[in-house]
Design a protein around this motif. Structure first.
Motif, PDB file in Angstrom:
ATOM      1  N   ARG A   1      41.121  44.107  50.876  1.00 32.49           N
ATOM      2  CA  ARG A   1      40.923  43.538  50.501  1.00 32.49           C
ATOM      3  C   ARG A   1      41.839  41.924  50.975  1.00 32.49           C
ATOM      4  O   ARG A   1      41.181  40.563  50.295  1.00 32.49           O
ATOM      5  CB  ARG A   1      40.784  43.525  49.295  1.00 32.49           C
ATOM      6  N   ALA A   2      42.487  41.765  50.699  1.00 34.05           N
ATOM      7  CA  ALA A   2      43.765  41.234  51.764  1.00 34.05           C
ATOM      8  C   ALA A   2      43.209  40.444  52.571  1.00 34.05           C
ATOM      9  O   ALA A   2      43.763  39.510  52.871  1.00 34.05           O
ATOM     10  CB  ALA A   2      45.117  41.720  51.014  1.00 34.05           C
TER      11      ALA A   2
ATOM     12  N   LEU B   1      45.666  31.502  48.281  1.00 34.66           N
ATOM     13  CA  LEU B   1      46.581  32.187  48.237  1.00 34.66           C
ATOM     14  C   LEU B   1      46.777  32.112  46.671  1.00 34.66           C
ATOM     15  O   LEU B   1      47.425  31.075  46.249  1.00 34.66           O
ATOM     16  CB  LEU B   1      47.160  32.561  49.311  1.00 34.66           C
TER      17      LEU B   1
ATOM     18  N   GLU C   1      49.952  37.619  44.304  1.00 31.03           N
ATOM     19  CA  GLU C   1      50.114  38.358  45.063  1.00 31.03           C
ATOM     20  C   GLU C   1      50.177  37.933  46.430  1.00 31.03           C
ATOM     21  O   GLU C   1      51.343  38.453  47.522  1.00 31.03           O
ATOM     22  CB  GLU C   1      49.427  39.788  44.932  1.00 31.03           C
ATOM     23  N   ALA C   2      48.786  37.302  46.964  1.00 32.50           N
ATOM     24  CA  ALA C   2      48.224  36.929  48.079  1.00 32.50           C
ATOM     25  C   ALA C   2      49.358  36.339  48.478  1.00 32.50           C
ATOM     26  O   ALA C   2      49.861  36.349  50.430  1.00 32.50           O
ATOM     27  CB  ALA C   2      47.311  36.445  48.120  1.00 32.50           C
TER      28      ALA C   2
ATOM     29  N   LEU D   1      52.043  37.226  51.352  1.00 35.00           N
ATOM     30  CA  LEU D   1      51.371  37.692  53.113  1.00 35.00           C
ATOM     31  C   LEU D   1      51.558  36.375  53.867  1.00 35.00           C
ATOM     32  O   LEU D   1      51.111  37.507  55.474  1.00 35.00           O
ATOM     33  CB  LEU D   1      49.435  37.783  53.221  1.00 35.00           C
TER      34      LEU D   1
ATOM     35  N   TRP E   1      43.941  38.635  45.923  1.00 29.31           N
ATOM     36  CA  TRP E   1      44.846  40.310  46.629  1.00 29.31           C
ATOM     37  C   TRP E   1      46.184  40.283  47.485  1.00 29.31           C
ATOM     38  O   TRP E   1      46.120  39.603  48.379  1.00 29.31           O
ATOM     39  CB  TRP E   1      43.471  41.249  46.975  1.00 29.31           C
ATOM     40  N   GLY E   2      46.736  41.211  47.218  1.00 27.91           N
ATOM     41  CA  GLY E   2      48.763  41.631  48.490  1.00 27.91           C
ATOM     42  C   GLY E   2      48.073  42.732  49.186  1.00 27.91           C
ATOM     43  O   GLY E   2      47.653  43.394  49.291  1.00 27.91           O
TER      44      GLY E   2
ATOM     45  N   SER F   1      41.641  34.203  46.802  1.00 28.19           N
ATOM     46  CA  SER F   1      42.019  35.421  47.321  1.00 28.19           C
ATOM     47  C   SER F   1      43.385  35.569  46.188  1.00 28.19           C
ATOM     48  O   SER F   1      44.724  35.001  46.585  1.00 28.19           O
ATOM     49  CB  SER F   1      42.420  35.848  48.320  1.00 28.19           C
TER      50      SER F   1
ATOM     51  N   ILE G   1      50.242  44.736  57.729  1.00 23.95           N
ATOM     52  CA  ILE G   1      49.016  44.948  57.056  1.00 23.95           C
ATOM     53  C   ILE G   1      48.222  45.405  57.761  1.00 23.95           C
ATOM     54  O   ILE G   1      46.976  44.298  59.084  1.00 23.95           O
ATOM     55  CB  ILE G   1      49.079  43.155  56.147  1.00 23.95           C
TER      56      ILE G   1
END
Length: 106
Positions: free
Chosen positions: A44-45, A66, A69-70, A73, A37-38, A35, A82
């Motif tokens: 989606r993250a 990851l 941007e992920a 997390l 996604w952030g 992933s 989140i």
């Protein structure tokens, strides 16, 4: 009547019985969830963590990778912020992922 007899004959064929045996002896899969996604899209993250957790609970070997941007997390402050729509907060899911010893590469 003819259709019913035809379908009853199909049920006795050996290739249809193979499907039931294949389901009994399923081999665990090796799965890598990737992933990028952030925090800009929290739903989606959270997908790789939620899906990876479910797959690990089903008996599969899961890794989470990851990038971009992920990677942010994994900060505790970011994971607490989140809140995906329709899913548990990422902090709860992440705790369960860590408890299952699912490797996370960032």
């Amino acid at each position: 009547m003819a259709r019913r007899m035809f379908l009853a004959g199909l049920a006795g064929l050996p290739f249809l019985a193979l499907g039931t045996k294949a389901q009994e002896s399923k081999k665990p899969l090796k799965i890598m969830m990737k992933s990028a996604w952030g925090p800009d899209d929290p739903t989606r993250a959270a997908f790789p963590f939620a899906h990876g957790l479910v797959l690990a609970e089903a008996g599969h070997e899961v890794q989470i990778f990851l990038l971009a941007e992920a990677t942010s997390l994994l900060r505790k402050s970011m994971a607490n912020a989140i809140l995906p729509v329709g899913w548990p907060p990422l902090s709860e899911t992440l705790e369960k992922v860590v408890a299952k010893h699912i490797p996370i590469f960032a």
